[in-house]
Design a protein around this motif. Structure first.
Motif, PDB file in Angstrom:
ATOM      1  N   GLU A 272      51.584  21.915 -28.416  1.00  0.00           N
ATOM      2  CA  GLU A 272      50.349  21.589 -29.123  1.00  0.00           C
ATOM      3  C   GLU A 272      49.314  21.076 -28.125  1.00  0.00           C
ATOM      4  OE1 GLU A 272      50.938  18.961 -32.349  1.00  0.00           O
ATOM      5  OE2 GLU A 272      52.464  20.191 -33.324  1.00  0.00           O
ATOM      6  N   GLY A 273      48.105  21.609 -28.228  1.00  0.00           N
ATOM      7  CA  GLY A 273      47.038  21.237 -27.310  1.00  0.00           C
ATOM      8  C   GLY A 273      46.917  22.144 -26.103  1.00  0.00           C
ATOM      9  N   ASN A 274      47.867  23.041 -25.898  1.00  0.00           N
ATOM     10  CA  ASN A 274      47.783  23.981 -24.772  1.00  0.00           C
ATOM     11  C   ASN A 274      46.843  25.126 -25.079  1.00  0.00           C
ATOM     12  OD1 ASN A 274      49.689  22.351 -23.596  1.00  0.00           O
ATOM     13  ND2 ASN A 274      51.114  24.000 -23.111  1.00  0.00           N
ATOM     14  N   PHE A 275      46.356  25.750 -24.008  1.00  0.00           N
ATOM     15  CA  PHE A 275      45.497  26.911 -24.146  1.00  0.00           C
ATOM     16  C   PHE A 275      46.344  28.180 -24.250  1.00  0.00           C
ATOM     17  CE2 PHE A 275      42.600  23.961 -22.006  1.00  0.00           C
ATOM     18  CZ  PHE A 275      41.490  24.060 -22.831  1.00  0.00           C
ATOM     19  N   VAL A 276      45.914  29.078 -25.115  1.00  0.00           N
ATOM     20  CA  VAL A 276      46.506  30.411 -25.216  1.00  0.00           C
ATOM     21  C   VAL A 276      45.379  31.423 -25.138  1.00  0.00           C
ATOM     22  CG1 VAL A 276      48.533  29.703 -26.523  1.00  0.00           C
ATOM     23  CG2 VAL A 276      46.456  30.329 -27.744  1.00  0.00           C
ATOM     24  N   PHE A 277      45.707  32.622 -24.687  1.00  0.00           N
ATOM     25  CA  PHE A 277      44.711  33.658 -24.459  1.00  0.00           C
ATOM     26  C   PHE A 277      44.971  34.813 -25.418  1.00  0.00           C
ATOM     27  CE2 PHE A 277      45.825  31.573 -20.416  1.00  0.00           C
ATOM     28  CZ  PHE A 277      44.647  30.852 -20.230  1.00  0.00           C
ATOM     29  N   LEU A 278      43.928  35.188 -26.155  1.00  0.00           N
ATOM     30  CA  LEU A 278      44.037  36.187 -27.211  1.00  0.00           C
ATOM     31  C   LEU A 278      43.313  37.461 -26.796  1.00  0.00           C
ATOM     32  CD1 LEU A 278      42.951  33.830 -30.150  1.00  0.00           C
ATOM     33  CD2 LEU A 278      45.234  34.061 -29.158  1.00  0.00           C
ATOM     34  N   LYS A 279      43.913  38.592 -27.128  1.00  0.00           N
ATOM     35  CA  LYS A 279      43.263  39.887 -26.935  1.00  0.00           C
ATOM     36  C   LYS A 279      43.852  40.878 -27.926  1.00  0.00           C
ATOM     37  CE  LYS A 279      46.403  41.084 -23.136  1.00  0.00           C
ATOM     38  NZ  LYS A 279      46.489  41.483 -21.719  1.00  0.00           N
ATOM     39  N   ASP A 280      43.138  41.964 -28.146  1.00  0.00           N
ATOM     40  CA  ASP A 280      43.602  42.985 -29.083  1.00  0.00           C
ATOM     41  C   ASP A 280      44.957  43.531 -28.636  1.00  0.00           C
ATOM     42  OD1 ASP A 280      41.243  42.690 -30.496  1.00  0.00           O
ATOM     43  OD2 ASP A 280      40.223  44.277 -29.381  1.00  0.00           O
ATOM     44  N   ALA A 281      45.835  43.776 -29.617  1.00  0.00           N
ATOM     45  CA  ALA A 281      47.185  44.248 -29.310  1.00  0.00           C
ATOM     46  C   ALA A 281      47.129  45.595 -28.614  1.00  0.00           C
ATOM     47  CB  ALA A 281      48.016  44.331 -30.591  1.00  0.00           C
ATOM     48  N   TRP A 282      48.045  45.779 -27.671  1.00  0.00           N
ATOM     49  CA  TRP A 282      48.086  47.025 -26.916  1.00  0.00           C
ATOM     50  C   TRP A 282      48.857  48.102 -27.667  1.00  0.00           C
ATOM     51  CZ3 TRP A 282      45.581  49.057 -22.985  1.00  0.00           C
ATOM     52  CH2 TRP A 282      46.106  50.176 -22.354  1.00  0.00           C
ATOM     53  N   TYR A 283      49.922  47.724 -28.348  1.00  0.00           N
ATOM     54  CA  TYR A 283      50.751  48.710 -29.033  1.00  0.00           C
ATOM     55  C   TYR A 283      50.260  48.969 -30.462  1.00  0.00           C
ATOM     56  CZ  TYR A 283      53.932  48.277 -25.095  1.00  0.00           C
ATOM     57  OH  TYR A 283      54.460  48.286 -23.837  1.00  0.00           O
ATOM     58  N   LYS A 284      50.096  47.914 -31.252  1.00  0.00           N
ATOM     59  CA  LYS A 284      49.582  48.081 -32.613  1.00  0.00           C
ATOM     60  C   LYS A 284      48.072  47.901 -32.578  1.00  0.00           C
ATOM     61  CE  LYS A 284      53.753  46.767 -35.143  1.00  0.00           C
ATOM     62  NZ  LYS A 284      54.311  45.922 -36.232  1.00  0.00           N
ATOM     63  N   LYS A 285      47.405  48.915 -32.119  1.00  0.00           N
ATOM     64  CA  LYS A 285      45.954  48.834 -31.966  1.00  0.00           C
ATOM     65  C   LYS A 285      45.273  48.775 -33.333  1.00  0.00           C
ATOM     66  CE  LYS A 285      45.982  51.424 -27.628  1.00  0.00           C
ATOM     67  NZ  LYS A 285      45.672  50.272 -26.770  1.00  0.00           N
ATOM     68  N   PRO A 286      44.274  47.913 -33.489  1.00  0.00           N
ATOM     69  CA  PRO A 286      43.559  47.862 -34.763  1.00  0.00           C
ATOM     70  C   PRO A 286      42.650  49.071 -34.941  1.00  0.00           C
ATOM     71  CG  PRO A 286      42.583  46.358 -33.168  1.00  0.00           C
ATOM     72  CD  PRO A 286      43.804  46.924 -32.511  1.00  0.00           C
ATOM     73  N   LYS A 287      42.217  49.260 -36.172  1.00  0.00           N
ATOM     74  CA  LYS A 287      41.298  50.352 -36.462  1.00  0.00           C
ATOM     75  C   LYS A 287      39.940  50.078 -35.823  1.00  0.00           C
ATOM     76  CE  LYS A 287      43.428  51.656 -40.860  1.00  0.00           C
ATOM     77  NZ  LYS A 287      43.208  51.838 -42.323  1.00  0.00           N
ATOM     78  N   ILE A 288      39.402  51.109 -35.208  1.00  0.00           N
ATOM     79  CA  ILE A 288      38.124  50.949 -34.512  1.00  0.00           C
ATOM     80  C   ILE A 288      37.019  50.557 -35.477  1.00  0.00           C
ATOM     81  CG2 ILE A 288      36.383  52.177 -33.158  1.00  0.00           C
ATOM     82  CD1 ILE A 288      38.591  53.821 -31.952  1.00  0.00           C
ATOM     83  N   SER A 289      37.026  51.122 -36.685  1.00  0.00           N
ATOM     84  CA  SER A 289      35.951  50.869 -37.641  1.00  0.00           C
ATOM     85  C   SER A 289      35.955  49.442 -38.158  1.00  0.00           C
ATOM     86  CB  SER A 289      36.066  51.840 -38.817  1.00  0.00           C
ATOM     87  OG  SER A 289      37.329  51.701 -39.456  1.00  0.00           O
ATOM     88  N   SER A 290      37.082  48.723 -38.051  1.00  0.00           N
ATOM     89  CA  SER A 290      37.168  47.378 -38.602  1.00  0.00           C
ATOM     90  C   SER A 290      36.770  46.290 -37.616  1.00  0.00           C
ATOM     91  CB  SER A 290      38.594  47.102 -39.095  1.00  0.00           C
ATOM     92  OG  SER A 290      39.513  47.117 -38.021  1.00  0.00           O
ATOM     93  N   LEU A 291      36.617  46.622 -36.340  1.00  0.00           N
ATOM     94  CA  LEU A 291      36.347  45.607 -35.319  1.00  0.00           C
ATOM     95  C   LEU A 291      34.867  45.542 -34.992  1.00  0.00           C
ATOM     96  CD1 LEU A 291      39.253  46.264 -32.782  1.00  0.00           C
ATOM     97  CD2 LEU A 291      39.144  44.534 -34.565  1.00  0.00           C
ATOM     98  N   PRO A 292      34.315  44.340 -34.810  1.00  0.00           N
ATOM     99  CA  PRO A 292      32.941  44.219 -34.300  1.00  0.00           C
ATOM    100  C   PRO A 292      32.926  44.495 -32.801  1.00  0.00           C
ATOM    101  CG  PRO A 292      33.884  42.046 -34.670  1.00  0.00           C
ATOM    102  CD  PRO A 292      34.902  43.042 -35.166  1.00  0.00           C
ATOM    103  N   PHE A 293      32.052  45.370 -32.371  1.00  0.00           N
ATOM    104  CA  PHE A 293      32.024  45.760 -30.970  1.00  0.00           C
ATOM    105  C   PHE A 293      30.619  45.612 -30.403  1.00  0.00           C
ATOM    106  CE2 PHE A 293      31.753  48.865 -27.501  1.00  0.00           C
ATOM    107  CZ  PHE A 293      32.848  48.488 -26.755  1.00  0.00           C
TER     108      PHE A 293
END
Length: 315
Positions: A263-284
Motif C-alpha cells: 500500500e502506497g507504492n507506485f504501479v505503472f499502468l498501460k493497455d494490455a498487450w494480449y487482450k487488447k481493448p477495442k480501438i473505438s472504445s479508447l480515447p486517443f
C-alpha cells in the motif's frame, strides 16, 4: 614520429577539403550526440527545420497506434458485489495528478515516447539535476517519473494531464510494480518445492531442498540451481488486469484481483498487450475534458456486465 604526425594531419586536411559532405555529416552527428538543439535539415540549404508539431487534440486510433500509460498509487484491497451478486476482489488505484513532463521525438532523441510525472514533491527534497529537468520542461516538481513508448500519432504536448478517464471500464491493463519483500526464505516458499517426508524415518529434513548436485563428476553445483535466498522486492508485471470501475471525481480506479506492491507504492499502468481493448472504445491519444465539464460532479463508471445472469446460465 613528429614527421609521421604532420603527414597524418595533412592527409586528414586534404580528405576533409575533398569531401565536404562527409565533414558536414560528421558535424551533424556530433551535434546530435552532444547538443540539445534540433538538427537542421541541410537537404534544402538549411532553410527549414525538421521539428515535429504536437497538438493536444483528439485523433483517430489505428491498429498500430500505441497510447501512453499512467502512474498510480496502490491504495489497498477490498471486495465488492456486482449487480448479479458475485463477489469481486478489488484493488483500488489512485492516479495522483499525472501530467506529461517530457516529450521525446525522432528529430531530437531518435525515439517517440512520453515521460509522465505523478504526485507532488518539494524542491528541497529533489536533487539539483531533477530540479533543473523540471524547470527546463516548465512543469511542477513531481514525485515519480516514468517513460512510456508511444507511436508518433500518440504524442502529447508537455503539461497535458492524464486522468483516470484515459482508461475505460471493461478494458484490460498490464500493471507493473515492485513486489513485497519477503526476506530470506526456504525453497518451499521461494520455489514451491515439495520438501521432505514428514515421518517414516525422516529426520531434520522436512523442508529441505534435496540434492544440489553429483559427486566427483562434475564436482560442483551448476549455476541456476534453486536454493534458499532472498525473496521478493522484484519488478513484476501482472497481465490482463480487468478494470471494474473508475471514479473521475476522485481519480480512482477499481481493478479486479491483486497487483504487485505494498500500500502506497507506485504501479505503472498501460493497455494490455494480449487482450487488447477495442480501438473505438479508447480515447486517443488521451481523454480531453470539455471546458464546461465539472469533474467533481461526475458519477462513477462501471463496466458493462451484460444482461445474462451468470448464475442462471450455469443452471
Amino acid at each position: 614520429m613528429a614527421a609521421a604526425s604532420r603527414g597524418l594531419i595533412s592527409k586528414l586536411r586534404v580528405f576533409s577539403i575533398s569531401s565536404p559532405s562527409i565533414t558536414t555529416r560528421g558535424v551533424n552527428q556530433f551535434r546530435r550526440l552532444f547538443s540539445s538543439e534540433s538538427l537542421i535539415d541541410d537537404s534544402d540549404g538549411g532553410s527549414s527545420s525538421s521539428s515535429t508539431i504536437i497538438e493536444a487534440r483528439t485523433r483517430v486510433m489505428t491498429p498500430n497506434s500505441r497510447r501512453t500509460g499512467a502512474i498510480a498509487v496502490k491504495c489497498g484491497m477490498t471486495a465488492v458485489w456486482d449487480k448479479w451478486g458475485a463477489r469481486v476482489p478489488i484493488t483500488i488505484l489512485w492516479l495522483d495528478d499525472n501530467i506529461v513532463s517530457q516529450v521525446k521525438t525522432i528529430d531530437k532523441e531518435g525515439i517517440t515516447s512520453l515521460q509522465v510525472g505523478c504526485g507532488q514533491k518539494k524542491e528541497k527534497h529533489l536533487t539539483k539535476p531533477e530540479v533543473g529537468h523540471f524547470r527546463a520542461q516548465g512543469v511542477p516538481m513531481k514525485r515519480k517519473l516514468r517513460e512510456f513508448p508511444v507511436t508518433e500519432d500518440g504524442l502529447l504536448p508537455v503539461g497535458t494531464p492524464i486522468s483516470v478517464r484515459h482508461f475505460v471500464p471493461g478494458q484490460y491493463l498490464d500493471v507493473t510494480g515492485i513486489t513485497l519483500g519477503k526476506g530470506f526464505q526456504g525453497v518451499m516458499k521461494r520455489h514451491g518445492m515439495k520438501g521432505g517426508p514428514a515421518s517414516h524415518g525422516s529426520s531434520k529434513f522436512h523442508r529441505g531442498g534435496g540434492s544440489t548436485g553429483q559427486r566427483d563428476a562434475p564436482g560442483k553445483v551448476f549455476k541456476g540451481r534453486k536454493m534458499p535466498g532472498r525473496m521478493g522486492g522484484e519488478q513484476v508485471t501482472v497481465k490482463n488486469v480487468w478494470v471494474y470501475k473508475i471514479d473521475p471525481a476522485r481519480n480512482l480506479m477499481w481493478v479486479r484481483g491483486q497487483v504487485p506492491g505494498a500500500e502506497g507504492n507506485f504501479v505503472f499502468l498501460k493497455d494490455a498487450w494480449y487482450k487488447k481493448p477495442k480501438i473505438s472504445s479508447l480515447p486517443f491519444p488521451t481523454y480531453f475534458s470539455p471546458p464546461e465539464e465539472e469533474t467533481s460532479e461526475l458519477e462513477p463508471l462501471v463496466a458493462d456486465l451484460g444482461e445474462l445472469d451468470p448464475f442462471m446460465a450455469a443452471d
